[in-house]
Design a protein around this motif. Structure first.
Motif, mmCIF file in Angstrom:
data_model
loop_
_atom_site.group_PDB
_atom_site.id
_atom_site.type_symbol
_atom_site.label_atom_id
_atom_site.label_comp_id
_atom_site.label_asym_id
_atom_site.label_seq_id
_atom_site.Cartn_x
_atom_site.Cartn_y
_atom_site.Cartn_z
ATOM 1 N N ALA A 26 9.289 22.161 -1.320
ATOM 2 C CA ALA A 26 10.107 21.202 -2.081
ATOM 3 C C ALA A 26 9.292 19.946 -2.406
ATOM 4 O O ALA A 26 9.328 19.446 -3.540
ATOM 5 C CB ALA A 26 11.356 20.838 -1.286
ATOM 6 N N ARG A 27 8.531 19.432 -1.438
ATOM 7 C CA ARG A 27 7.710 18.236 -1.668
ATOM 8 C C ARG A 27 6.601 18.538 -2.678
ATOM 9 O O ARG A 27 6.300 17.722 -3.549
ATOM 10 C CB ARG A 27 7.114 17.770 -0.334
ATOM 11 N N PHE A 28 5.991 19.708 -2.546
ATOM 12 C CA PHE A 28 4.922 20.128 -3.462
ATOM 13 C C PHE A 28 5.446 20.145 -4.902
ATOM 14 O O PHE A 28 4.819 19.616 -5.819
ATOM 15 C CB PHE A 28 4.427 21.518 -3.053
ATOM 16 N N GLU A 29 6.613 20.756 -5.100
ATOM 17 C CA GLU A 29 7.189 20.884 -6.446
ATOM 18 C C GLU A 29 7.676 19.550 -7.002
ATOM 19 O O GLU A 29 7.624 19.323 -8.209
ATOM 20 C CB GLU A 29 8.318 21.909 -6.428
ATOM 21 N N LYS A 30 8.120 18.657 -6.141
ATOM 22 C CA LYS A 30 8.618 17.345 -6.568
ATOM 23 C C LYS A 30 7.479 16.398 -6.964
ATOM 24 O O LYS A 30 7.684 15.476 -7.747
ATOM 25 C CB LYS A 30 9.438 16.722 -5.440
#
Length: 192
Positions: A26-30
């Motif tokens: 989720a952090r990577f994609e955000k």
């Protein structure tokens, strides 16, 4: 430090592993600006193949570091993670620089030190150069500061370096290595 598994091995329980991978994805994609051109599937494959590095990322996460991929080493293919929390990780504050500094304090000793805490987590303290690279990806440590790797000559004389961002500028400061403050922790890096 947190207890991550049922034994002394640096492995996560299945539910910890799943939760961590979900949070990292989720952090990577955000925050795609931190790692343009990289794909999560490749990162996840490397993580799944290395339980000990996944354990270290869990330690980074559980102490408030919010680790994220900030690049890839073109020579080794390793993915590079830095702590990307807006402020210095909460679970790593109020600590002095290293063991010698901790032992030098006569009273009011902090509970830990940055160098050993990072080693126990299986990560490295950011260097000044890495700290400046991180600051190119966003605005970090606007209210806190972070210890960074200190040159031996400065440390030999009793000092240690820390950095922060104020007035839209990254500053490097010095302090006695035995000092500690509620707003100073450290950021780490991990190569996977």
């Amino acid at each position: 430090m947190t207890k991550s598994g049922s034994s002394n091995k640096k492995e996560l329980l299945p539910e910890q592993r799943e939760g961590l991978l979900k949070a990292l994805k989720a952090r990577f994609e955000k925050n795609m600006n931190r790692h343009e051109g990289l794909e999560w599937a490749s990162v996840q494959a490397k993580l799944e193949a290395n339980a000990e590095k996944l354990w270290s990322l869990h330690e980074m996460e559980s102490t408030g570091g919010e680790p994220d991929v900030v690049g890839q080493d073109n020579k080794t293919g390793e993915y590079i993670f830095y702590d990307c929390s807006a402020e210095s990780p909460k679970g790593r504050r109020s600590i002095c620089y290293d063991r010698a500094a901790l032992e030098a304090r006569k009273e009011h000793k902090p509970h830990n030190n940055a160098v050993e805490m990072a080693a126990d987590m299986g990560i490295e303290l950011l260097t000044e150069e890495q700290y400046r690279e991180l600051q190119q990806l966003g605005n970090f440590d606007l209210k806190t500061s972070s210890w960074v790797v200190t040159p031996a000559i400065i440390r030999k004389l009793g000092g240690a370096l820390f950095c922060d961002r104020r007035y839209d500028t990254v500053f490097v400061y010095h302090n006695g290595a035995d000092s500690y403050y509620g707003a100073r922790g450290f950021r780490g890096s991990l190569r996977v």
